[in-house]
Design a protein around this motif. Structure first.
Motif, PDB file in Angstrom:
ATOM      1  N   GLY A 293       0.769  -1.231   0.000  1.00  0.00           N
ATOM      2  CA  GLY A 293       0.000   0.000   0.000  1.00  0.00           C
ATOM      3  C   GLY A 293       0.798   1.277   0.000  1.00  0.00           C
ATOM      4  N   ARG A 294       1.756   1.407   0.917  1.00  0.00           N
ATOM      5  CA  ARG A 294       2.502   2.663   0.997  1.00  0.00           C
ATOM      6  C   ARG A 294       3.287   2.934  -0.282  1.00  0.00           C
TER       7      ARG A 294
ATOM      8  N   ALA B 128      -6.163   5.144  -0.889  1.00  0.00           N
ATOM      9  CA  ALA B 128      -6.674   6.482  -0.591  1.00  0.00           C
ATOM     10  C   ALA B 128      -6.371   6.872   0.859  1.00  0.00           C
ATOM     11  N   ARG B 129      -6.604   5.964   1.792  1.00  0.00           N
ATOM     12  CA  ARG B 129      -6.369   6.278   3.203  1.00  0.00           C
ATOM     13  C   ARG B 129      -4.878   6.453   3.492  1.00  0.00           C
ATOM     14  N   LEU B 130      -4.045   5.660   2.856  1.00  0.00           N
ATOM     15  CA  LEU B 130      -2.598   5.799   3.037  1.00  0.00           C
ATOM     16  C   LEU B 130      -2.095   7.092   2.410  1.00  0.00           C
TER      17      LEU B 130
ATOM     18  N   GLN C 120      -9.959  -7.344   7.874  1.00  0.00           N
ATOM     19  CA  GLN C 120     -10.623  -8.407   7.128  1.00  0.00           C
ATOM     20  C   GLN C 120      -9.848  -9.723   7.156  1.00  0.00           C
ATOM     21  N   PHE C 121      -8.530  -9.646   7.276  1.00  0.00           N
ATOM     22  CA  PHE C 121      -7.742 -10.881   7.284  1.00  0.00           C
ATOM     23  C   PHE C 121      -7.794 -11.608   8.630  1.00  0.00           C
TER      24      PHE C 121
ATOM     25  N   THR D 121      -0.652  -4.514   3.248  1.00  0.00           N
ATOM     26  CA  THR D 121      -1.315  -3.256   2.923  1.00  0.00           C
ATOM     27  C   THR D 121      -2.402  -2.931   3.937  1.00  0.00           C
ATOM     28  N   ALA D 122      -3.184  -3.958   4.296  1.00  0.00           N
ATOM     29  CA  ALA D 122      -4.234  -3.761   5.304  1.00  0.00           C
ATOM     30  C   ALA D 122      -3.625  -3.355   6.643  1.00  0.00           C
ATOM     31  N   GLY D 123      -2.522  -3.985   7.005  1.00  0.00           N
ATOM     32  CA  GLY D 123      -1.847  -3.643   8.260  1.00  0.00           C
ATOM     33  C   GLY D 123      -1.362  -2.208   8.275  1.00  0.00           C
ATOM     34  N   GLN D 124      -0.781  -1.764   7.159  1.00  0.00           N
ATOM     35  CA  GLN D 124      -0.331  -0.370   7.059  1.00  0.00           C
ATOM     36  C   GLN D 124      -1.512   0.589   7.177  1.00  0.00           C
TER      37      GLN D 124
END
Length: 346
Positions: free
Chosen positions: A116-117, A148-150, A172-173, A252-255
């Protein structure tokens, strides 16, 4: 004696003939795939610009004029063409840009991992090098919601609003039903990737025998748009990129989970509540539990801001951009109107 030797080597000859035959078929398939991609590129050139972001180029397509600029970030399997039913309407009221994440559509492959980042950083470099200044309203669909949030965390002063379209959630994971949903795809992607490289996926689509995941998306678009979708799906790197993004998705979810609150940032959350959330959902998934989990996560996303609203797409699968694009258009129009509306005097 000579006859015995011939009999002894006969199975080896058969094996050799079969191997040569399979190799020739594979070479023909690879050639068919490469020729098809070359023709696709000639027939469907990029509608926007290819902009260098540090050794590789990403595709950026901007239309309309005005401020704030709307940035459209597609779902995991998608690219700029996934906004084809949204972008023209938004271009009537302000500048709007869609783009292709690295490895999709007309963009070059990017550096690994596809986390993600890194993707948010590439988007920032793309907008900077493309001369597209803020302020921005970020519209993120599914995986695009994470980006978008990152992006907003890294550049809070540039973002004046956000629309999350059935966006992913950082927890979600942790859910059994979600893991049951994603597990079959992890094993299938390498197979489909090999089929695509050998021209088999292209052959199936040419014969209109596409898998359900493709036909479900094509059902929501015009006949003129379908070849553009197929052009993207049939690139040899398409499923490789999906595999790479999927491998980094939990990271990505964790970030994203560390980005915190959006404060009072204007936020609209669109949630798919149609009867079929995903084509061919794995039979191991309990649909009732999955729906309950997803609705809870979507509700949590709406709580990220004290200035939010949630809209339910009751006729949509996860592909709201194809099933009910008018809801995305209306949400963005509302967001733009809130930005341009005169503030009451104190």
């Amino acid at each position: 004696m000579l006859t015995k030797r011939r009999h002894r080597f006969r199975p080896l000859r058969k094996l050799l003939h079969i191997s040569i035959g399979l190799l020739l078929l594979a070479l023909i398939g690879v050639g068919y795939q490469i020729l098809g991609m070359v023709q696709d590129r000639k027939q469907y050139p990029p509608p926007g610009q290819l902009i260098d972001v540090g050794g590789y180029k990403l595709h950026l397509y901007c239309t309309g004029e005005g401020s704030p600029t709307v940035i459209l970030d597609a779902m995991g399997p998608g690219w700029s063409i996934y906004w084809a039913q949204v972008q023209p309407e938004i271009a009537k009221i302000t500048r709007v840009c869609s783009y292709d994440r690295a490895g999709f559509g007309w963009s070059d492959a990017g550096r690994l991992p596809r986390i993600g980042r890194r993707m948010a950083g590439e988007l920032h470099q793309l907008l900077t090098n493309g001369g597209i200044s803020g302020p921005y309203v970020l519209v993120g669909h599914s995986l695009g919601g994470f980006v978008a949030r990152l992006y907003r965390q890294a550049h809070p002063n540039d973002v004046v609003g956000m629309v999350l379209v059935d966006a992913g959630h950082e927890r979600q994971f942790d859910q059994v039903e979600f893991m049951r949903f994603v597990s079959p795809g992890k094993s299938m992607f390498p197979i489909i990737r090999a089929m695509t490289a050998l021209g088999l996926t292209r052959l199936l689509l040419v014969q209109d025998r596409a898998p359900t995941i493709f036909t479900a998306q094509e059902a929501g678009v015009s006949a003129e748009m379908r070849p553009l979708l197929r052009m993207g799906w049939l690139q040899s790197r398409y499923f490789k990129t999906m595999t790479d993004e999927g491998a980094a998705l939990e990271g990505t979810a964790g970030q994203t989970g560390m980005t915190g609150s959006l404060g009072d940032l204007p936020l609209i959350v669109l949630t798919a509540t149609g009867p079929n959330w995903w084509p061919d959902t794995p039979t191991s998934v309990d649909l009732t539990r999955f729906r309950k989990m997803w609705l809870k996560f979507q509700s949590d996303l709406a709580k990220l801001s004290t200035n939010s609203r949630q809209i339910f797409a009751d006729r949509s699968s996860h592909f709201i951009n194809f099933d009910q694009p008018e809801l995305i258009i209306e949400a963005i129009q509302e967001m733009i109107a809130s930005q341009t509306r005169p503030q009451p005097r104190g």
